[in-house]
Design a protein around this motif. Structure first.
Motif, PDB file in Angstrom:
ATOM      1  N   TYR A   1      -0.058   1.695  -6.613  1.00  0.00           N
ATOM      2  CA  TYR A   1      -0.425   0.708  -5.605  1.00  0.00           C
ATOM      3  C   TYR A   1       0.818  -0.131  -5.348  1.00  0.00           C
ATOM      4  CZ  TYR A   1      -5.310   1.891  -6.586  1.00  0.00           C
ATOM      5  OH  TYR A   1      -6.503   2.564  -6.738  1.00  0.00           O
ATOM      6  N   ILE A   2       1.272  -0.165  -4.095  1.00  0.00           N
ATOM      7  CA  ILE A   2       2.528  -0.839  -3.776  1.00  0.00           C
ATOM      8  C   ILE A   2       2.329  -1.756  -2.579  1.00  0.00           C
ATOM      9  CG2 ILE A   2       4.970  -0.523  -3.189  1.00  0.00           C
ATOM     10  CD1 ILE A   2       4.793   2.286  -4.382  1.00  0.00           C
ATOM     11  N   ARG A   3       2.874  -2.958  -2.699  1.00  0.00           N
ATOM     12  CA  ARG A   3       2.823  -3.920  -1.586  1.00  0.00           C
ATOM     13  C   ARG A   3       4.098  -3.775  -0.768  1.00  0.00           C
ATOM     14  NH1 ARG A   3       4.739  -9.000  -0.865  1.00  0.00           N
ATOM     15  NH2 ARG A   3       5.503  -9.014  -3.009  1.00  0.00           N
ATOM     16  N   SER A   4       3.962  -3.413   0.496  1.00  0.00           N
ATOM     17  CA  SER A   4       5.125  -3.259   1.374  1.00  0.00           C
ATOM     18  C   SER A   4       5.860  -4.587   1.504  1.00  0.00           C
ATOM     19  CB  SER A   4       4.685  -2.778   2.753  1.00  0.00           C
ATOM     20  OG  SER A   4       5.744  -2.864   3.681  1.00  0.00           O
ATOM     21  N   LEU A   5       7.177  -4.544   1.397  1.00  0.00           N
ATOM     22  CA  LEU A   5       7.975  -5.759   1.503  1.00  0.00           C
ATOM     23  C   LEU A   5       8.202  -6.180   2.951  1.00  0.00           C
ATOM     24  CD1 LEU A   5      10.645  -5.093  -1.272  1.00  0.00           C
ATOM     25  CD2 LEU A   5       8.531  -6.410  -1.425  1.00  0.00           C
ATOM     26  N   THR A   6       7.740  -5.371   3.902  1.00  0.00           N
ATOM     27  CA  THR A   6       7.902  -5.732   5.313  1.00  0.00           C
ATOM     28  C   THR A   6       6.611  -6.242   5.937  1.00  0.00           C
ATOM     29  OG1 THR A   6       7.556  -3.420   5.914  1.00  0.00           O
ATOM     30  CG2 THR A   6       9.834  -4.161   5.689  1.00  0.00           C
ATOM     31  N   ASP A   7       5.503  -5.564   5.688  1.00  0.00           N
ATOM     32  CA  ASP A   7       4.248  -6.037   6.291  1.00  0.00           C
ATOM     33  C   ASP A   7       3.330  -6.716   5.275  1.00  0.00           C
ATOM     34  OD1 ASP A   7       3.068  -3.995   4.817  1.00  0.00           O
ATOM     35  OD2 ASP A   7       2.736  -2.699   6.537  1.00  0.00           O
ATOM     36  N   CYS A   8       3.761  -6.753   4.001  1.00  0.00           N
ATOM     37  CA  CYS A   8       3.025  -7.439   2.923  1.00  0.00           C
ATOM     38  C   CYS A   8       1.612  -6.893   2.723  1.00  0.00           C
ATOM     39  CB  CYS A   8       2.972  -8.947   3.175  1.00  0.00           C
ATOM     40  SG  CYS A   8       4.601  -9.718   3.160  1.00  0.00           S
ATOM     41  N   LYS A   9       1.386  -5.640   3.126  1.00  0.00           N
ATOM     42  CA  LYS A   9       0.089  -4.999   2.919  1.00  0.00           C
ATOM     43  C   LYS A   9       0.161  -4.058   1.723  1.00  0.00           C
ATOM     44  CE  LYS A   9      -1.095  -5.171   7.840  1.00  0.00           C
ATOM     45  NZ  LYS A   9      -1.363  -4.371   9.074  1.00  0.00           N
TER      46      LYS A   9
END
Length: 388
Positions: free
Chosen positions: A327-335
């Protein structure tokens, strides 16, 4: 005839000449626009991770046969912008044979393949074959914590530029100070060391379950008495005496990796999975978790100890047979996204919380590796230049 012909020549020149000029101007203008577009695209590729961010799509990795552990870790590495910025500046090996066996280069090729393709998933075949040359077995179940260390060591070993090796160390390594003190006299030994992960126990010395991640951190840095068969030889006393062993936190990296020790050995020598619930926060401030006596850092260093959860590598199944996903939180869209081999989908924080664990449900997903990222990154710490 002559007048007609002459008239035709004069009438053609004003029509043909401007057409060529216009075509040339349009071509020049198109080239300028293309150059601007390419520059803008390259700049964006440097600052963000690939197709997942450019097209709001996350790219999966095909399972090559029990490669779910490798796939999950690769996604965590390649979704970390700070890591990919290092990876993009590696030295390309000169020969084809060297390129085939170079882990950083093969990881870079995989990154480019994920960014330039239009598929929902790509195969990490070349990288997997490269790893097999370095004794990383294929088609077997790996432990995520051990494989993470193996990958990191191979990356560090094969990056030829010293400045990149230092940046890689600064990005991931934790610095601690170990204290061993005799309980009979004032003799004490101090030594600094570095770690890639903090291996946090989920049970205390009496096999009682620790209730939260903060409890695990506090317990890890809690002093331990070395008595009985664990006594140490004291140079000052000239004999074995009880000692007090403790660790103090000196420096934390930009990306902090926590290893929840969910697998333990039973008396029967079988590995057992601990699946009880262990909540972990989205935001983690180590200044609020650890006591003053558990730290060996100045105020400037401690001011950077505020973290936000970036990724979770979760394990489902038993200790002998299971499956990994990330599970990874995108550093660009924070999703949040769930990377399950070739299948990738957007998820909520409630979905991530399902990896807290649950007693007696060994087949459920349980968080195993936690990756936290500093909310306010600082300049690389000079004290790590000689570590690892």
């Amino acid at each position: 005839m002559g007048q007609t012909s002459g008239h035709q020549e004069r009438s053609e020149k004003p029509e043909v000449a401007p057409s060529k000029v216009m075509e040339a101007e349009i071509e020049v203008q198109n080239k300028k626009e293309e150059t601007k577009e390419v520059k803008a695209k390259n700049q964006k590729l440097i600052s963000v991770f690939g197709l997942a961010d450019l097209k709001n799509e996350a790219i999966g990795l095909y399972n090559l046969g029990q490669s779910c552990c490798l796939n999950s870790l690769l996604q965590v590495f390649l979704m970390n912008i700070h890591f990919t910025r290092i990876l993009r500046r590696i030295t390309v090996p000169p020969s084809p044979a060297q390129r085939r066996s170079n882990v950083p280069y093969q990881m870079l090729l995989l990154l480019e393949k994920m960014q330039s393709g239009k598929c929902k998933a790509v195969g990490p075949t070349e990288l997997a074959c490269c790893l097999s040359e370095h004794r990383v077995e294929l088609f077997v179940q790996h432990d995520a914590a051990q494989l993470f260390l193996t990958l990191w060591n191979l990356l560090k070993k094969q990056m030829k530029k010293p400045e990149l090796v230092k940046e890689l160390r600064d990005l991931y390594t934790i610095c601690i100070q170990e204290h061993v003190a005799c309980q009979k006299c004032s003799f004490e030994v101090k030594s600094k060391s570095t770690m890639l992960t903090l291996p946090l126990p989920v049970l205390d010395a009496n096999s009682h379950r620790l209730k939260t991640l903060e409890d695990c951190l506090q317990y890890f840095f809690h002093p331990e008495e070395l008595t009985g068969q664990n006594m140490c030889f004291c140079q000052q006393c000239g004999r074995k005496t009880p000692f007090l062993q403790s660790m103090k936190l000196v420096h934390l990296p930009q990306t902090l990796t926590l290893h929840l020790k969910r697998f333990c050995f039973e008396r029967s020598s079988r590995t057992h999975k601990l699946s009880h619930s262990l909540p972990f926060p989205q935001e983690l401030d180590l200044r609020q978790v650890l006591a003053e006596s558990q730290c060996q850092a100045d105020d400037n260093e401690k001011a950077t100890w505020h973290y936000e959860l970036f990724a979770v590598v979760a394990h489902s199944g038993s200790a002998s047979c299971g499956h990994y996903c990330a599970y990874i939180r995108s550093l660009t869209d924070c999703k949040w996204y769930c990377f399950n081999d070739s299948e990738v989908c957007q998820v909520s924080w409630d979905d991530v919380k399902c990896t807290y664990g649950r007693s007696n449900l060994y087949w459920r997903e349980t968080a195993y590796l936690l990756f936290y990222m500093k909310k306010h990154p600082q300049q690389p710490w000079p004290g790590l230049s000689g570590c690892l």
